[in-house]
Structure formats: structure tokens, C-alpha cells
Design a protein around this motif. Structure first.
Motif, mmCIF file in Angstrom:
data_model
loop_
_atom_site.group_PDB
_atom_site.id
_atom_site.type_symbol
_atom_site.label_atom_id
_atom_site.label_comp_id
_atom_site.label_asym_id
_atom_site.label_seq_id
_atom_site.Cartn_x
_atom_site.Cartn_y
_atom_site.Cartn_z
ATOM 1 N N ASN A 1 0.858 -1.191 0.000
ATOM 2 C CA ASN A 1 0.000 0.000 0.000
ATOM 3 C C ASN A 1 0.894 1.241 0.000
ATOM 4 O O ASN A 1 1.234 1.789 1.044
ATOM 5 C CB ASN A 1 -0.917 -0.020 1.223
ATOM 6 N N LEU B 1 -5.814 6.204 3.941
ATOM 7 C CA LEU B 1 -6.189 5.369 5.078
ATOM 8 C C LEU B 1 -7.264 4.346 4.726
ATOM 9 O O LEU B 1 -7.089 3.146 4.938
ATOM 10 C CB LEU B 1 -6.663 6.249 6.237
ATOM 11 N N SER B 2 -8.371 4.804 4.175
ATOM 12 C CA SER B 2 -9.474 3.877 3.898
ATOM 13 C C SER B 2 -9.108 2.863 2.818
ATOM 14 O O SER B 2 -9.442 1.672 2.934
ATOM 15 C CB SER B 2 -10.730 4.653 3.474
ATOM 16 N N ILE C 1 -6.923 -0.037 4.099
ATOM 17 C CA ILE C 1 -7.727 -0.914 4.957
ATOM 18 C C ILE C 1 -8.653 -1.776 4.100
ATOM 19 O O ILE C 1 -8.809 -2.983 4.332
ATOM 20 C CB ILE C 1 -8.526 -0.083 5.974
ATOM 21 N N ARG C 2 -9.269 -1.177 3.108
ATOM 22 C CA ARG C 2 -10.206 -1.910 2.245
ATOM 23 C C ARG C 2 -9.475 -2.984 1.430
ATOM 24 O O ARG C 2 -9.985 -4.103 1.261
ATOM 25 C CB ARG C 2 -10.918 -0.916 1.324
ATOM 26 N N THR D 1 -8.435 -5.844 3.776
ATOM 27 C CA THR D 1 -9.619 -6.644 4.112
ATOM 28 C C THR D 1 -9.999 -7.564 2.959
ATOM 29 O O THR D 1 -10.371 -8.728 3.165
ATOM 30 C CB THR D 1 -10.796 -5.716 4.458
ATOM 31 N N ASN E 1 2.727 -1.415 4.456
ATOM 32 C CA ASN E 1 2.013 -0.144 4.514
ATOM 33 C C ASN E 1 3.039 0.986 4.572
ATOM 34 O O ASN E 1 3.840 1.061 5.513
ATOM 35 C CB ASN E 1 1.103 -0.091 5.737
ATOM 36 N N LEU F 1 -2.749 5.063 9.698
ATOM 37 C CA LEU F 1 -2.258 3.844 9.052
ATOM 38 C C LEU F 1 -1.146 3.205 9.870
ATOM 39 O O LEU F 1 -1.014 1.976 9.900
ATOM 40 C CB LEU F 1 -1.783 4.156 7.634
ATOM 41 N N TYR G 1 -2.919 1.349 12.605
ATOM 42 C CA TYR G 1 -3.571 0.193 11.985
ATOM 43 C C TYR G 1 -2.538 -0.911 11.738
ATOM 44 O O TYR G 1 -2.799 -2.093 12.003
ATOM 45 C CB TYR G 1 -4.243 0.602 10.681
ATOM 46 N N SER G 2 -1.359 -0.528 11.256
ATOM 47 C CA SER G 2 -0.301 -1.500 10.975
ATOM 48 C C SER G 2 0.159 -2.192 12.252
ATOM 49 O O SER G 2 0.386 -3.415 12.270
ATOM 50 C CB SER G 2 0.888 -0.805 10.296
ATOM 51 N N LEU H 1 -2.628 -4.558 13.306
ATOM 52 C CA LEU H 1 -2.751 -5.646 12.329
ATOM 53 C C LEU H 1 -1.620 -6.655 12.524
ATOM 54 O O LEU H 1 -1.844 -7.874 12.446
ATOM 55 C CB LEU H 1 -2.713 -5.073 10.910
#
Length: 240
Positions: free
Chosen positions: A80, A108-109, A112-113, A116, A132, A155, A158-159, A162
Motif C-alpha cells: 500500500n 487510510l481507507s 484498509i479496504r 480486508t 504499509n 495507518l 492500523y499497521s 494488524l
């Protein structure tokens, strides 16, 4: 990770850091599919022999179109890298809210998308990596770019989470934190800039060595300053 024969989806791969990452990965035997928005840049990468997918990742429809285009192909590495930079400075007038929305989604979105959508595909491989690309500004922000900094900080966290969720799986999570890099996105930035090819080299090396973080260039010094005093780190970056 041995990169030979790995299948890679690289967003934002038609220019800057992304195009340099694509060339390095290919030199190591990986099969790279890259995305971008600019037709001329995508065509230039096609001329170099890369497979490309036109994708606008600043909205859900663009991300979903990319996922549909990928179909049922195998995937070993998701990078990403695509991102947008937007000035959002009330000292210069009222910022563009629509531009902020696009930046938030792209930075950001969209990652994540994509994660997923592809995590189960990645689970099917003997080993897999999610990369990321955040920023040194995920650690300490610049005053004129609060939206960009917020997305990169988002992010980053999130990383981190995750990685904890996937620690007992075959999927490794790498966060790459570049400094200011000499790309079109940073045209006009007076700060010293790292060459894009050197930044890409350090990211690819981190993938090969299964690192959790790649603190690149001046980001290393910023991380040290932040460890000593977060206020000290912020006092430096908030000037910009």
C-alpha cells in the motif's frame, strides 16, 4: 523473504517511490502488478514491461474496481504505497474539504479496504507480506498538512494492531516510514529530500529481511528524538 517468483500488487507504482520499488522487485525476480491514476505514467511503465491497472484509490468505487480487476489471482505481497498530499492550512484561508476527503480515503481507507479484501488470499500462500507505507510525519506532524499527517498516523496504528492480530499466521506486516523524498508530490518542499531510488532500496531490503519497520533516512533521527521526548520531535516537525 526470497522475492523470486513472488506476485506483488503495488499501489501508486507508476512514479516516485513506487516505480523505483517496482523496478527493484522485478530485478529480484518478482512479478509486479502496479496501479496508478495517470495514463501517461502508466503507459511509460507498460513500455518498461510492467503489467498495470488504472485505479483511482481516493474513493470506494475505485478501490472496488481494482479488487474486481485482480479477480482470483494469487497474491504474495500487497504494498500500500499510493497516497495523496493535501495542504490544509487555515492560516492561508479555508481549506478544500473535498480534497481532504480524497486524501483521507486514499491514504487510510483504501489500504484498509484492500487488506480486508486480500487477507484471505494472502493466507493461502506459504509466506506473505503486507507493506504499509506511512511517513515520518506519522510520528510527529507538520503544521500545514494535518490531514496527511493524521491519515499516516492512522495507518501506522492500523499497521501495529494488524501485526499483532496476524502474528501467528504466515502474513508479515511491515510499516515503511519514509522521510521527505524527491518526488513530484514534494515539489516545492524546501526540506532536504532523499532520492526515491534509495528510499525504495531500503523498503525492499526491509521486505527481504522480514523487518517490522523500515525507518528510512531522517525518520531514524526523528524516531530517536520521539523516544527521548515526543514534545521535542513535534517542535521540529510542526515548523513545516
Amino acid at each position: 523473504m526470497d522475492l523470486a517468483s513472488k506476485t506483488v500488487l503495488l499501489t501508486g507504482g507508476s512514479a516516485g517511490i513506487g516505480s523505483e520499488i517496482a523496478r527493484l522487485l522485478r530485478s529480484k525476480g518478482a512479478q509486479v502488478v502496479l496501479t496508478g491514476r495517470n495514463p501517461e505514467r502508466l503507459a511509460a511503465m507498460q513500455d518498461e514491461g510492467f503489467e498495470t491497472i488504472a485505479a483511482d484509490l481516493s474513493n470506494a468505487a475505485g478501490v472496488d474496481a481494482l479488487i474486481a480487476e485482480w479477480g482470483q489471482r494469487e497474491l504474495d505481497i500487497l504494498i500500500n504505497n499510493a497516497g495523496q498530499l493535501v495542504d490544509h492550512d487555515f492560516r492561508q484561508g479555508t481549506p478544500d474539504a473535498d480534497a481532504a476527503d480524497d486524501c483521507i480515503y486514499a491514504n487510510l481507507s483504501a489500504p484498509i479496504r484492500l487488506i480486508t479484501a486480500f487477507v484471505e488470499r494472502l493466507r493461502q500462500r506459504p509466506e506473505a507480506v503486507i507493506v504499509n507505507v506511512t511517513s515520518g510525519l506519522a510520528i510527529a506532524p507538520a503544521a500545514r498538512q494535518p490531514v496527511y499527517c493524521a491519515t499516516k498516523a492512522g495507518l501506522r496504528f492500523y499497521s501495529l494492531t494488524l501485526r499483532e492480530q496476524l502474528k501467528d499466521t504466515n502474513i508479515h506486516v511491515l510499516e515503511a516510514l519514509p522521510p521527505v523524498v524527491d518526488t513530484q508530490m514534494n515539489d516545492g518542499n524546501p526540506m532536504k529530500k532523499m532520492p526515491a531510488d534509495e528510499c525504495a532500496r531500503q523498503i525492499v531490503e526491509a521486505i527481504e529481511k522480514n523487518r517490522d519497520e523500515a525507518n528510512i533516512g531522517m525518520t531514524k533521527a526523528l524516531r530517536i528524538a520521539e523516544a527521548i521526548s515526543p514534545a521535542l520531535a513535534r517542535s521540529v516537525t510542526l515548523k513545516f
